[in-house]
Motif scaffolding. Structure first.
Motif, PDB file in Angstrom:
ATOM      1  N   ASP A 146       1.140  -1.287  -0.163  1.00 37.99           N
ATOM      2  CA  ASP A 146       0.070  -0.001  -0.341  1.00 37.99           C
ATOM      3  C   ASP A 146       0.920   1.044  -0.075  1.00 37.99           C
ATOM      4  O   ASP A 146       0.728   2.648  -1.035  1.00 37.99           O
ATOM      5  CB  ASP A 146      -0.949  -0.343   0.806  1.00 37.99           C
ATOM      6  CG  ASP A 146      -2.228  -0.918   0.612  1.00 37.99           C
ATOM      7  OD1 ASP A 146      -2.433  -1.211  -0.185  1.00 37.99           O
ATOM      8  OD2 ASP A 146      -2.821  -1.253   2.311  1.00 37.99           O
ATOM      9  N   LYS A 196      -8.959  -6.446 -12.049  1.00 38.00           N
ATOM     10  CA  LYS A 196      -8.534  -6.895 -10.811  1.00 38.00           C
ATOM     11  C   LYS A 196      -7.948  -6.191 -10.010  1.00 38.00           C
ATOM     12  O   LYS A 196      -7.175  -6.232  -8.962  1.00 38.00           O
ATOM     13  CB  LYS A 196      -7.420  -7.374 -11.425  1.00 38.00           C
ATOM     14  CG  LYS A 196      -7.190  -9.051 -11.940  1.00 38.00           C
ATOM     15  CD  LYS A 196      -6.460  -9.459 -12.366  1.00 38.00           C
ATOM     16  CE  LYS A 196      -6.619 -11.301 -13.212  1.00 38.00           C
ATOM     17  NZ  LYS A 196      -5.476 -11.806 -13.902  1.00 38.00           N
ATOM     18  N   MET A 197      -8.066  -4.989 -10.039  1.00 36.46           N
ATOM     19  CA  MET A 197      -7.456  -3.201  -9.717  1.00 36.46           C
ATOM     20  C   MET A 197      -8.908  -3.238  -7.860  1.00 36.46           C
ATOM     21  O   MET A 197     -10.299  -3.865  -8.552  1.00 36.46           O
ATOM     22  CB  MET A 197      -9.015  -1.869 -10.067  1.00 36.46           C
ATOM     23  CG  MET A 197      -8.008  -0.668  -9.135  1.00 36.46           C
ATOM     24  SD  MET A 197      -7.670   0.751 -10.457  1.00 36.46           S
ATOM     25  CE  MET A 197      -6.244   0.574 -10.932  1.00 36.46           C
ATOM     26  N   ARG A 198      -8.472  -2.974  -7.341  1.00 42.09           N
ATOM     27  CA  ARG A 198      -9.177  -2.339  -5.152  1.00 42.09           C
ATOM     28  C   ARG A 198     -10.322  -1.911  -5.759  1.00 42.09           C
ATOM     29  O   ARG A 198     -10.387  -0.774  -7.151  1.00 42.09           O
ATOM     30  CB  ARG A 198      -7.968  -2.216  -4.557  1.00 42.09           C
ATOM     31  CG  ARG A 198      -7.221  -4.281  -4.166  1.00 42.09           C
ATOM     32  CD  ARG A 198      -6.153  -3.890  -3.488  1.00 42.09           C
ATOM     33  NE  ARG A 198      -6.375  -2.446  -2.139  1.00 42.09           N
ATOM     34  CZ  ARG A 198      -5.981  -2.625  -1.454  1.00 42.09           C
ATOM     35  NH1 ARG A 198      -4.867  -3.071  -1.247  1.00 42.09           N
ATOM     36  NH2 ARG A 198      -6.016  -1.487  -0.832  1.00 42.09           N
ATOM     37  N   SER A 199     -11.425  -1.773  -5.050  1.00 38.44           N
ATOM     38  CA  SER A 199     -12.178  -1.063  -5.297  1.00 38.44           C
ATOM     39  C   SER A 199     -11.626   0.640  -4.626  1.00 38.44           C
ATOM     40  O   SER A 199     -12.362   1.106  -5.328  1.00 38.44           O
ATOM     41  CB  SER A 199     -13.840  -1.439  -4.902  1.00 38.44           C
ATOM     42  OG  SER A 199     -13.454  -1.482  -3.407  1.00 38.44           O
ATOM     43  N   ASP A 200     -11.134   0.190  -3.980  1.00 42.36           N
ATOM     44  CA  ASP A 200     -10.476   1.816  -3.107  1.00 42.36           C
ATOM     45  C   ASP A 200      -9.109   2.651  -4.010  1.00 42.36           C
ATOM     46  O   ASP A 200      -9.367   3.467  -3.267  1.00 42.36           O
ATOM     47  CB  ASP A 200     -10.604   1.489  -1.669  1.00 42.36           C
ATOM     48  CG  ASP A 200      -8.354   0.408  -1.717  1.00 42.36           C
ATOM     49  OD1 ASP A 200      -8.587  -0.709  -2.649  1.00 42.36           O
ATOM     50  OD2 ASP A 200      -8.128   0.756  -1.265  1.00 42.36           O
ATOM     51  N   ARG A 201      -9.391   2.381  -5.436  1.00 39.53           N
ATOM     52  CA  ARG A 201      -8.174   2.774  -5.728  1.00 39.53           C
ATOM     53  C   ARG A 201      -8.349   2.970  -7.006  1.00 39.53           C
ATOM     54  O   ARG A 201      -7.993   3.126  -8.065  1.00 39.53           O
ATOM     55  CB  ARG A 201      -6.591   1.339  -6.120  1.00 39.53           C
ATOM     56  CG  ARG A 201      -6.377   1.676  -4.450  1.00 39.53           C
ATOM     57  CD  ARG A 201      -5.354   0.096  -5.005  1.00 39.53           C
ATOM     58  NE  ARG A 201      -4.381   0.122  -4.004  1.00 39.53           N
ATOM     59  CZ  ARG A 201      -3.411  -0.550  -3.593  1.00 39.53           C
ATOM     60  NH1 ARG A 201      -2.877  -1.156  -4.887  1.00 39.53           N
ATOM     61  NH2 ARG A 201      -2.772  -0.921  -2.222  1.00 39.53           N
ATOM     62  N   LYS A 202     -10.047   2.365  -7.538  1.00 40.86           N
ATOM     63  CA  LYS A 202     -10.316   3.139  -8.903  1.00 40.86           C
ATOM     64  C   LYS A 202     -10.717   4.594  -9.020  1.00 40.86           C
ATOM     65  O   LYS A 202     -11.123   5.881  -7.953  1.00 40.86           O
ATOM     66  CB  LYS A 202     -11.798   2.414  -8.947  1.00 40.86           C
ATOM     67  CG  LYS A 202     -12.119   0.971  -9.634  1.00 40.86           C
ATOM     68  CD  LYS A 202     -13.059   0.540  -9.759  1.00 40.86           C
ATOM     69  CE  LYS A 202     -12.869  -1.349  -9.924  1.00 40.86           C
ATOM     70  NZ  LYS A 202     -13.915  -1.826 -10.119  1.00 40.86           N
ATOM     71  N   ARG A 262      -4.796  -4.024 -14.437  1.00 39.52           N
ATOM     72  CA  ARG A 262      -5.905  -3.978 -13.714  1.00 39.52           C
ATOM     73  C   ARG A 262      -7.809  -3.498 -14.002  1.00 39.52           C
ATOM     74  O   ARG A 262      -7.629  -4.209 -13.579  1.00 39.52           O
ATOM     75  CB  ARG A 262      -4.509  -3.583 -11.915  1.00 39.52           C
ATOM     76  CG  ARG A 262      -3.733  -4.518 -12.077  1.00 39.52           C
ATOM     77  CD  ARG A 262      -3.065  -4.063 -10.293  1.00 39.52           C
ATOM     78  NE  ARG A 262      -2.079  -4.759 -10.322  1.00 39.52           N
ATOM     79  CZ  ARG A 262      -0.841  -4.566 -10.055  1.00 39.52           C
ATOM     80  NH1 ARG A 262      -0.960  -2.956  -9.301  1.00 39.52           N
ATOM     81  NH2 ARG A 262      -0.301  -5.349  -9.572  1.00 39.52           N
ATOM     82  N   TYR A 263      -7.255  -2.529 -13.750  1.00 37.36           N
ATOM     83  CA  TYR A 263      -7.613  -2.039 -14.006  1.00 37.36           C
ATOM     84  C   TYR A 263      -9.130  -3.008 -15.498  1.00 37.36           C
ATOM     85  O   TYR A 263     -10.812  -3.236 -15.184  1.00 37.36           O
ATOM     86  CB  TYR A 263      -8.680  -0.386 -14.623  1.00 37.36           C
ATOM     87  CG  TYR A 263      -9.776  -0.079 -15.027  1.00 37.36           C
ATOM     88  CD1 TYR A 263     -10.592   0.539 -14.129  1.00 37.36           C
ATOM     89  CD2 TYR A 263     -10.009   0.540 -15.846  1.00 37.36           C
ATOM     90  CE1 TYR A 263     -11.985   1.179 -13.974  1.00 37.36           C
ATOM     91  CE2 TYR A 263     -11.721   0.549 -16.088  1.00 37.36           C
ATOM     92  CZ  TYR A 263     -12.221   1.586 -14.920  1.00 37.36           C
ATOM     93  OH  TYR A 263     -13.156   1.990 -15.281  1.00 37.36           O
TER      94      TYR A 263
END
Length: 82
Positions: free
Chosen positions: A32, A76-82, A71-72
């Protein structure tokens, strides 16, 4: 090991040691921290250039951006990073 602090799992590290590590800015989630550093670098680039199209000559940041885009696209991208 930080799970104890979050309260989700028992830790092998006593709470007083967790607190001492927190006091000196210990990084519990290095991935992170690395992501956040790259994100801040991208923000700085955007402020200076008005866009996020980092040229390939800026290898490290360009590579990080490509990974984020891949990733997007792959979901596979974490939702908090979109």
């Amino acid at each position: 090991q930080r799970q104890r602090k979050k309260g989700t799992r028992k830790s092998r590290i006593p709470q007083d040691r967790i607190d001492r590590l927190d006091e000196i800015g210990f990084v519990w989630e290095p991935r992170d921290a690395t992501w956040n550093e790259s994100f801040e670098e991208l923000k700085k680039f955007r402020e200076e250039n008005g866009h996020c199209n980092v040229p390939k000559v800026t290898k490290k940041l360009h590579s990080w951006i490509e990974k984020q885009r891949n990733r997007y696209r792959s979901g596979k991208m974490r939702s908090d990073r979109k």
